[in-house]
Every structure is written in structure tokens, then in C-alpha cells.
Design a protein around this motif. Structure first.
Motif, mmCIF file in Angstrom:
data_model
loop_
_atom_site.group_PDB
_atom_site.id
_atom_site.type_symbol
_atom_site.label_atom_id
_atom_site.label_comp_id
_atom_site.label_asym_id
_atom_site.label_seq_id
_atom_site.Cartn_x
_atom_site.Cartn_y
_atom_site.Cartn_z
ATOM 1 N N MET A 119 0.848 -1.186 0.000
ATOM 2 C CA MET A 119 0.000 0.000 0.000
ATOM 3 C C MET A 119 0.886 1.240 0.000
ATOM 4 O O MET A 119 2.040 1.206 0.407
ATOM 5 C CB MET A 119 -0.940 0.008 1.208
ATOM 6 C CG MET A 119 -0.273 0.174 2.539
ATOM 7 S SD MET A 119 -0.285 1.888 3.067
ATOM 8 C CE MET A 119 0.605 1.784 4.613
ATOM 9 N N MET A 120 0.329 2.332 -0.493
ATOM 10 C CA MET A 120 1.013 3.621 -0.468
ATOM 11 C C MET A 120 0.103 4.597 0.272
ATOM 12 O O MET A 120 -1.119 4.465 0.242
ATOM 13 C CB MET A 120 1.273 4.139 -1.886
ATOM 14 C CG MET A 120 2.151 3.236 -2.719
ATOM 15 S SD MET A 120 2.279 3.784 -4.456
ATOM 16 C CE MET A 120 3.233 5.295 -4.277
ATOM 17 N N MET A 121 0.703 5.573 0.920
ATOM 18 C CA MET A 121 -0.058 6.666 1.521
ATOM 19 C C MET A 121 0.396 7.974 0.898
ATOM 20 O O MET A 121 1.600 8.188 0.693
ATOM 21 C CB MET A 121 0.134 6.703 3.034
ATOM 22 C CG MET A 121 -0.533 5.550 3.754
ATOM 23 S SD MET A 121 -0.642 5.784 5.554
ATOM 24 C CE MET A 121 1.075 5.583 6.017
ATOM 25 N N VAL A 122 -0.561 8.837 0.594
ATOM 26 C CA VAL A 122 -0.272 10.153 0.037
ATOM 27 C C VAL A 122 -0.926 11.185 0.944
ATOM 28 O O VAL A 122 -2.138 11.133 1.185
ATOM 29 C CB VAL A 122 -0.798 10.282 -1.406
ATOM 30 C CG1 VAL A 122 -0.432 11.644 -1.993
ATOM 31 C CG2 VAL A 122 -0.238 9.164 -2.290
ATOM 32 N N LEU A 123 -0.133 12.101 1.472
ATOM 33 C CA LEU A 123 -0.609 13.098 2.417
ATOM 34 C C LEU A 123 -0.171 14.480 1.961
ATOM 35 O O LEU A 123 0.745 14.623 1.155
ATOM 36 C CB LEU A 123 -0.038 12.845 3.818
ATOM 37 C CG LEU A 123 -0.214 11.493 4.488
ATOM 38 C CD1 LEU A 123 0.853 10.501 4.046
ATOM 39 C CD2 LEU A 123 -0.151 11.658 5.995
ATOM 40 N N GLY A 124 -0.799 15.493 2.521
ATOM 41 C CA GLY A 124 -0.382 16.861 2.250
ATOM 42 C C GLY A 124 -1.562 17.771 1.986
ATOM 43 O O GLY A 124 -2.675 17.313 1.701
ATOM 44 N N GLY A 125 -1.310 19.050 2.082
ATOM 45 C CA GLY A 125 -2.368 20.020 1.876
ATOM 46 C C GLY A 125 -2.924 20.028 0.476
ATOM 47 O O GLY A 125 -4.053 20.473 0.246
ATOM 48 N N ALA A 126 -2.136 19.551 -0.490
ATOM 49 C CA ALA A 126 -2.583 19.531 -1.883
ATOM 50 C C ALA A 126 -3.302 18.237 -2.244
ATOM 51 O O ALA A 126 -3.668 18.036 -3.405
ATOM 52 C CB ALA A 126 -1.382 19.743 -2.812
ATOM 53 N N VAL A 127 -3.529 17.365 -1.264
ATOM 54 C CA VAL A 127 -4.056 16.026 -1.535
ATOM 55 C C VAL A 127 -5.549 15.954 -1.212
ATOM 56 O O VAL A 127 -6.008 16.492 -0.203
ATOM 57 C CB VAL A 127 -3.294 14.971 -0.704
ATOM 58 C CG1 VAL A 127 -3.891 13.580 -0.886
ATOM 59 C CG2 VAL A 127 -1.818 14.976 -1.069
ATOM 60 N N ASN A 128 -6.297 15.282 -2.081
ATOM 61 C CA ASN A 128 -7.690 14.948 -1.787
ATOM 62 C C ASN A 128 -7.686 13.723 -0.872
ATOM 63 O O ASN A 128 -7.807 12.589 -1.321
ATOM 64 C CB ASN A 128 -8.454 14.629 -3.088
ATOM 65 C CG ASN A 128 -8.678 15.856 -3.935
ATOM 66 O OD1 ASN A 128 -8.944 16.937 -3.428
ATOM 67 N ND2 ASN A 128 -8.562 15.708 -5.244
ATOM 68 N N GLY A 129 -7.515 13.957 0.401
ATOM 69 C CA GLY A 129 -7.306 12.866 1.340
ATOM 70 C C GLY A 129 -8.589 12.335 1.945
ATOM 71 O O GLY A 129 -9.698 12.665 1.534
#
Length: 203
Positions: A129-139
Motif C-alpha cells: 500500500m502507499m499513503m499520500v498526504l499533504g495540503g494539496a491532496v484529496n485525502g
């Protein structure tokens, strides 16, 4: 090739001048950012300093060791996950307004087997699995398709089936967040053909 090689020394000295004029190690940590002890916490703290220095850094890579848990996984995994969670929370606090324009990707170089081995751990597998985080992310959601853990749903090796190519995630970030042209993606991922974007990033 000669012209490109000639620019390397100039680029190096320009970067050194930039670091000397605005040294990242002088950037203070946010008092509310509590990084975990150990190598991961220190690396995340330093990454925050480099990003907050505003010296034009576009990407940083960090390694986190100790995740190759072939033995006693039930004991080894919880403290690793706790340190990771604490580190990511501290990084977000420390970056403050810089978080809104940041994208953070967590990924492993290999997955783990579905089945437990004889030593209470898991061995090298394929899917991950991968995780993508950050203010620019549709989380706040899971992207992709969950294949399932029943035997018929596993891949021919008995591992979790791969449903999303990791390059699909990274390619979208390169294009949508870092401004790379779609036409230039084959230079980064030779032979890769994108199936389309996942919608990870805000417009």
C-alpha cells in the motif's frame, strides 16, 4: 553531453552558496512539533528545516529502516507504526503553512506475504500500500480496488494482487503537483503507459 557536464560544477557551487546564505540547520522547529526519538524523527525534522528554508528544494527522499520484519511481527510493528504516526504529525505541525503546498508519499520497495511464516513474521511479497498526504491532496479516502484475501483472489504466487501501479501515483504527482508535462513521463518511467489519473490531488 560535454555541455551538460560543464554545468554540473556551476550548479554544485550555486547550491552551496545558497545553503551558506540561508542555512537550513538554523531554521527553528515549531515548539508544538514533537518528533519521535531515533533516525526517522531526526530525518523528518531535518526535512522540515530544508523545506522551510525556501531555497528551492523540490523533492526530498527519506529512508525509514527496520520494516523488514521476518520475525515477531506482532511485537515489531506497533512501535514502528507509532513512531511513524508521531513523526508525520510533527512534520505537519512543523511545516505549518508549507504543508498546504506539500505532497508526501509513503511507500515501500517491496510488499509482504499474506501468510505468516514459521517465525511469527511475514516475508517479502509483491503488492503493497502507499499513503499520500499533504495540503494539496484529496485525502480521507482509499484510492484503488481492494482485491481481497481469499485464495482465488490472490495472485499466482499467493501474494495480494496488485491493482494499482505505483508509477500511476507518482506520475500524477509529477504532472499535477510538480508541473511535468505528460510527454516527459517516459523519461522518468520508460515503457510506462498511464491508465489515467486517480484524482489524488486538488485542482
Amino acid at each position: 553531453h560535454g555541455e551538460r557536464l560543464e554545468t554540473v560544477p556551476r550548479s554544485i557551487f550555486s547550491a552551496l552558496d545558497l545553503f551558506a546564505s540561508n542555512p537550513p540547520d538554523q531554521i527553528p522547529r515549531d515548539p508544538g512539533a514533537s518528533y519521535p526519538r531515533g533516525a526517522l524523527g531526526e530525518r523528518l525534522r531535518q526535512a522540515a528545516q530544508y523545506l522551510k528554508a525556501d531555497i528551492g528544494i523540490e523533492a526530498i527522499t527519506l529512508n525509514s529502516d527496520g520494516w523488514d520484519h521476518h520475525v515477531n511481527e506482532n511485537s515489531a510493528l506497533p512501535p514502528l507504526l507509532s513512531a511513524l504516526a508521531q513523526g508525520l504529525t510533527a512534520l505537519r505541525t512543523d511545516l505549518a503553512e508549507h504543508w498546504s503546498r506539500s505532497v508526501l508519499v509513503l511507500m515501500s520497495e517491496f510488499g509482504r506475504t499474506v501468510g505468516e511464516n514459521a517465525s511469527g513474521g511475514t516475508d517479502h511479497g509483491r503488492a503493497n500500500m502507499m499513503m499520500v498526504l499533504g495540503g494539496a491532496v484529496n485525502g480521507g479516502r482509499v484510492y484503488g480496488h481492494w482485491p481481497g484475501l481469499a485464495s482465488p483472489q490472490l495472485d499466482p504466487t499467493g501474494d495480494l494482487a496488485i491493482t494499482t501501479d505505483y508509477r500511476t501515483v507518482l506520475a500524477e504527482i509529477l504532472v499535477r503537483h510538480m508541473g511535468m508535462a505528460h510527454a516527459d513521463l517516459p523519461r522518468v518511467f520508460p515503457g510506462y503507459s498511464s491508465p489515467g489519473e486517480l484524482g489524488l490531488l486538488a485542482a
